[in-house]
Write an enzyme that holds these catalytic residues in place. Structure first.
Site, PDB file in Angstrom:
ATOM      1  N   HIS A  21       0.826  -1.205   0.000  1.00  0.00           N
ATOM      2  CA  HIS A  21       0.000   0.000   0.000  1.00  0.00           C
ATOM      3  C   HIS A  21       0.861   1.257   0.000  1.00  0.00           C
ATOM      4  O   HIS A  21       0.469   2.292  -0.552  1.00  0.00           O
ATOM      5  CB  HIS A  21      -0.940  -0.012   1.205  1.00  0.00           C
ATOM      6  CG  HIS A  21      -2.242  -0.684   0.914  1.00  0.00           C
ATOM      7  ND1 HIS A  21      -3.002  -1.287   1.882  1.00  0.00           N
ATOM      8  CD2 HIS A  21      -2.923  -0.842  -0.249  1.00  0.00           C
ATOM      9  CE1 HIS A  21      -4.100  -1.779   1.324  1.00  0.00           C
ATOM     10  NE2 HIS A  21      -4.077  -1.529   0.051  1.00  0.00           N
ATOM     11  N   ARG A  73     -10.864  -5.971  -8.888  1.00  0.00           N
ATOM     12  CA  ARG A  73     -10.642  -6.955  -7.828  1.00  0.00           C
ATOM     13  C   ARG A  73     -11.651  -6.685  -6.711  1.00  0.00           C
ATOM     14  O   ARG A  73     -11.734  -5.570  -6.204  1.00  0.00           O
ATOM     15  CB  ARG A  73      -9.231  -6.841  -7.272  1.00  0.00           C
ATOM     16  CG  ARG A  73      -8.121  -7.122  -8.275  1.00  0.00           C
ATOM     17  CD  ARG A  73      -6.770  -7.048  -7.576  1.00  0.00           C
ATOM     18  NE  ARG A  73      -5.663  -7.376  -8.453  1.00  0.00           N
ATOM     19  CZ  ARG A  73      -4.913  -6.470  -9.085  1.00  0.00           C
ATOM     20  NH1 ARG A  73      -5.169  -5.181  -8.927  1.00  0.00           N
ATOM     21  NH2 ARG A  73      -3.928  -6.852  -9.858  1.00  0.00           N
ATOM     22  N   ARG A 122     -14.266  -9.186 -11.358  1.00  0.00           N
ATOM     23  CA  ARG A 122     -13.790 -10.539 -11.060  1.00  0.00           C
ATOM     24  C   ARG A 122     -14.398 -11.003  -9.744  1.00  0.00           C
ATOM     25  O   ARG A 122     -14.338 -10.293  -8.741  1.00  0.00           O
ATOM     26  CB  ARG A 122     -12.263 -10.550 -10.957  1.00  0.00           C
ATOM     27  CG  ARG A 122     -11.676 -11.942 -10.750  1.00  0.00           C
ATOM     28  CD  ARG A 122     -10.170 -11.900 -10.625  1.00  0.00           C
ATOM     29  NE  ARG A 122      -9.731 -11.304  -9.372  1.00  0.00           N
ATOM     30  CZ  ARG A 122      -8.452 -11.087  -9.047  1.00  0.00           C
ATOM     31  NH1 ARG A 122      -7.500 -11.406  -9.897  1.00  0.00           N
ATOM     32  NH2 ARG A 122      -8.126 -10.542  -7.892  1.00  0.00           N
ATOM     33  N   GLU A 182      -5.300 -18.541 -16.190  1.00  0.00           N
ATOM     34  CA  GLU A 182      -4.123 -18.400 -15.332  1.00  0.00           C
ATOM     35  C   GLU A 182      -3.597 -19.736 -14.829  1.00  0.00           C
ATOM     36  O   GLU A 182      -2.650 -19.781 -14.055  1.00  0.00           O
ATOM     37  CB  GLU A 182      -4.440 -17.471 -14.152  1.00  0.00           C
ATOM     38  CG  GLU A 182      -5.707 -17.828 -13.396  1.00  0.00           C
ATOM     39  CD  GLU A 182      -6.133 -16.757 -12.411  1.00  0.00           C
ATOM     40  OE1 GLU A 182      -5.300 -15.905 -12.049  1.00  0.00           O
ATOM     41  OE2 GLU A 182      -7.302 -16.765 -11.997  1.00  0.00           O
ATOM     42  N   ASN A 234       0.313 -13.089 -14.044  1.00  0.00           N
ATOM     43  CA  ASN A 234       1.022 -13.244 -12.766  1.00  0.00           C
ATOM     44  C   ASN A 234       1.009 -14.705 -12.310  1.00  0.00           C
ATOM     45  O   ASN A 234       2.050 -15.298 -12.012  1.00  0.00           O
ATOM     46  CB  ASN A 234       0.396 -12.361 -11.686  1.00  0.00           C
ATOM     47  CG  ASN A 234       0.462 -10.893 -12.030  1.00  0.00           C
ATOM     48  OD1 ASN A 234       0.990 -10.511 -13.062  1.00  0.00           O
ATOM     49  ND2 ASN A 234      -0.076 -10.061 -11.168  1.00  0.00           N
ATOM     50  N   ASP A 235      -0.195 -15.294 -12.235  1.00  0.00           N
ATOM     51  CA  ASP A 235      -0.300 -16.685 -11.803  1.00  0.00           C
ATOM     52  C   ASP A 235       0.091 -17.648 -12.916  1.00  0.00           C
ATOM     53  O   ASP A 235       0.675 -18.706 -12.647  1.00  0.00           O
ATOM     54  CB  ASP A 235      -1.726 -16.988 -11.335  1.00  0.00           C
ATOM     55  CG  ASP A 235      -1.961 -16.578  -9.894  1.00  0.00           C
ATOM     56  OD1 ASP A 235      -0.964 -16.312  -9.187  1.00  0.00           O
ATOM     57  OD2 ASP A 235      -3.124 -16.510  -9.464  1.00  0.00           O
ATOM     58  N   ARG A 259       7.431 -16.500  -6.917  1.00  0.00           N
ATOM     59  CA  ARG A 259       8.256 -15.310  -7.099  1.00  0.00           C
ATOM     60  C   ARG A 259       8.468 -14.558  -5.793  1.00  0.00           C
ATOM     61  O   ARG A 259       9.242 -13.619  -5.742  1.00  0.00           O
ATOM     62  CB  ARG A 259       7.660 -14.382  -8.165  1.00  0.00           C
ATOM     63  CG  ARG A 259       6.293 -13.843  -7.857  1.00  0.00           C
ATOM     64  CD  ARG A 259       5.902 -12.884  -8.957  1.00  0.00           C
ATOM     65  NE  ARG A 259       4.548 -12.399  -8.765  1.00  0.00           N
ATOM     66  CZ  ARG A 259       4.058 -11.367  -9.416  1.00  0.00           C
ATOM     67  NH1 ARG A 259       4.803 -10.716 -10.270  1.00  0.00           N
ATOM     68  NH2 ARG A 259       2.825 -10.977  -9.212  1.00  0.00           N
ATOM     69  N   CYS A 299      -4.761  -9.035 -18.246  1.00  0.00           N
ATOM     70  CA  CYS A 299      -4.853  -8.129 -17.095  1.00  0.00           C
ATOM     71  C   CYS A 299      -3.732  -8.331 -16.074  1.00  0.00           C
ATOM     72  O   CYS A 299      -3.779  -7.775 -14.984  1.00  0.00           O
ATOM     73  CB  CYS A 299      -6.198  -8.285 -16.400  1.00  0.00           C
ATOM     74  SG  CYS A 299      -6.515  -9.932 -15.734  1.00  0.00           S
TER      75      CYS A 299
END
Length: 588
Positions: free
Chosen positions: A198, A305, A341, A438, A461-462, A472, A509
């Site tokens: 954040h 999200r 999502r 993903e 990412n996934d 990662r 995305c």
């Protein structure tokens, strides 16, 4: 790395927010707060010990309320992160469990606080998603604030800094970052933190350059040392030579001019030099971020999200609360699309943090959890269908690995719509349904999945992690994580080809979508659109207008023949170093 001749020290960290700053260091020192002694509290003194804890929480909350109130109105719309911290002060995972620990174990408040903090941070650290995993930093920042009031420690008053400096700290909380006066603080560098924290998000929102995760920068820098930070490259230079300062002053001017130019032009629809239209959208996690997407030229929300409403709860949110949050986003962006999502987290772990899984990344999360808890899932589906009446909504199911999951999710979606119809509650039923690609199995059976949905969205990412068997977050193997791995590129190409053959639009995305270095390849694949962090939109649009779709399509033919990352990067450098110079053509 130290230059033995000049004394110049160069360090590599994580570029948290782009920009270049040169100035004197200002050390933010909070040492000693984490040293906690454990001692027993007699039964007759438990009530007063709990009251002492409650008073520390109140002081910490009052302090944060003052910071929020002092935030300028034009920035407050971006400060939902501070509201999240405010909610954590009364959160079941912290507040209630700390009081229970004091009562049951008869220990002092400081010890109970650190014990519960450690347990909750361990829970968050086990979550696969890097953004959600980084919420462990939020827990730590809130706990540190309470602890400081328990032990009577002094805080650093960031807003009171009255000279032009670069902050150097072990860590900075979002509340610290929000206090930064842009006319005083040039940037900041920290031992800890990451791009998904954040603190990094607020820094990017406010346009403050920063480099995070440097390890031990606080032990290398003293007050008033000259420091250069490059938030784009993640580089910090201590004791720079005169020549280095001259070089970075020039780079700083060039970067400022570049940012001003691309931001002015970012509201123009995204097209290539030969006229190909590519939809550029923004990723958000809360309604407050919509303003950034619109201001920076986003053409819709490609990934909303929805986990944020589930992360700070004693129980799952109700339908009306979800509906109001979704409606705000949908109405603000209409008629542009909003891709919502569905819940992508282990919900049991959020509401009952004592639940543990040996391997949560491969466990009961996302669509698996939603199908196991149809009551929770249908509540969200009803809220989404109701919000759809206010604009252009698409719904997207995460972590799909087989066709049965899609069929069952769509069945529950139909049931949600039918229940709304019976109750005469306004909703929109004819919305597009898509899935996240993903998981490698979804790539392999993309042709079968395409028969069930309207669109695919590739979550790189996934997909990269699962395909290459890499965590990662593990520093020992993170170097193996690279979106340009030939296997990853071939999977993306396969999904797009299936989509084109089946009439299913394919979007992306993941983080890969927002990096200009990868844009020539993504364009050549033939993706319909890309969704990214709002701050990435202007730069990506600027690079896109310099590319040629025909040339990118030819590039893909050459790229898919290559078998290692190094050769793919070399090909990109040969063809695009003049268009994407700031990418630096990072080596794999």
């Amino acid at each position: 790395m130290t230059d033995m001749d000049t004394g110049e020290i160069r360090l590599n960290g994580i570029g948290g927010s782009p920009g270049i700053s040169i100035g004197k260091a200002y050390i933010v020192d909070r040492e000693g707060v984490n040293v906690v002694e454990k001692y027993e509290i007699q039964k007759q003194n438990l009530k007063s010990e709990i009251n002492r804890f409650k008073m520390a929480v109140k002081k910490a909350k009052d302090e944060l309320e003052d910071i929020i109130a002092a935030t300028p109105e034009d920035l407050r719309k971006h400060m939902n992160i501070l509201e999240t911290h405010m909610a954590l002060y009364q959160d079941k995972m912290l507040y209630v469990r700390i009081i229970e620990t004091i009562e049951k174990e008869k220990v002092n408040a400081e010890w109970a606080l650190k014990k519960v903090e450690t347990d909750v941070k361990t829970m968050f650290n086990s979550i696969a998603d890097p953004y959600l995993r980084s919420r462990a930093f939020d827990i730590e920042h809130v706990a540190d604030s309470i602890l400081r009031h328990l032990v009577g420690g002094d805080d650093v008053y960031i807003a009171g800094i009255d000279k032009r400096v670069i902050l150097v700290a072990r860590d900075l909380s979002p509340a610290d970052t929000a206090q930064i006066r842009l006319d005083r603080v040039k940037g900041f560098i920290t031992d800890r933190g990451g791009k998904a924290s954040h603190t990094g998000i607020i820094a990017r929102t406010l346009g403050i350059p920063c480099v995070l995760g440097l390890g031990d920068i606080t032990s290398l820098v003293k007050n008033d040392d000259i420091v250069i930070l490059d938030g784009e490259a993640g580089i910090v230079i201590i004791h720079p030579t005169d020549q280095t300062i001259i070089e970075y002053e020039s780079l700083k001017r060039q970067y400022a001019e570049y940012q001003q130019a691309i931001t002015r032009e970012s509201r123009v629809p995204a097209r290539t030099a030969d006229g190909f239209r590519l939809q550029i959208m923004g990723n958000i996690e809360s309604p407050e971020e919509v303003a950034s997407v619109i201001d920076l030229g986003g053409e819709g929300i490609g990934l909303f999200r929805t986990e944020f409403l589930y992360l700070r709860r004693k129980a799952f949110p109700d339908e009306n609360e979800l509906f109001e949050q979704y409606r705000m986003v949908v109405a603000a962006v209409a008629p542009s699309p909003v891709v919502i999502r569905t819940l992508d987290i282990n919900g049991d772990k959020v509401v009952s943090p004592d639940t543990n899984e040996a391997n949560p990344a491969l466990g009961l999360r996302a669509i698996r959890f939603c199908l196991k808890r149809p009551d929770v899932f249908k509540t969200q589906l009803r809220a989404i269908l109701r919000a759809a009446a206010f604009g252009n909504v698409r719904i997207m199911f995460p972590m799909i690995s087989n066709c049965d999951e899609v069929k069952e999710a769509k069945r529950l979606l139909r049931e949600a719509a039918e229940s709304l119809a019976r109750e005469n509650i306004p909703y929109k039923n004819d919305i597009q349904v898509g899935i996240m690609i993903e998981v490698p199995s979804a790539v392999i059976i993309a042709d079968a999945l395409a028969e069930l949905v309207d669109f695919f969205s590739i979550g790189t990412n996934d997909l990269v992690q699962y395909s290459l068997a890499i965590d990662r977050g593990n520093k020992d193997v993170a170097y193996l994580y690279h979106p340009l791995h030939p296997a990853v590129l071939r999977m993306i190409n396969h999904v797009v080809e299936v989509g084109q053959a089946k009439g299913v639009k394919v979007f992306m995305c993941g983080e890969m979508a927002g990096d200009p270095l990868y844009l020539p390849i993504l364009l050549g694949f033939g993706l319909e659109g890309l969704s990214m962090t709002p701050q990435s939109i202007p730069r990506l649009k600027n690079v896109l207008k310099q590319l040629d779709m025909g040339i990118s399509r030819q590039l893909i033919k050459d790229v898919l023949k290559l078998t290692n990352i190094k050769d793919i990067l070399a090909l990109l450098k040969k063809n695009y170093s003049d268009i994407v110079p700031e990418a630096g053509f990072r080596q794999g």
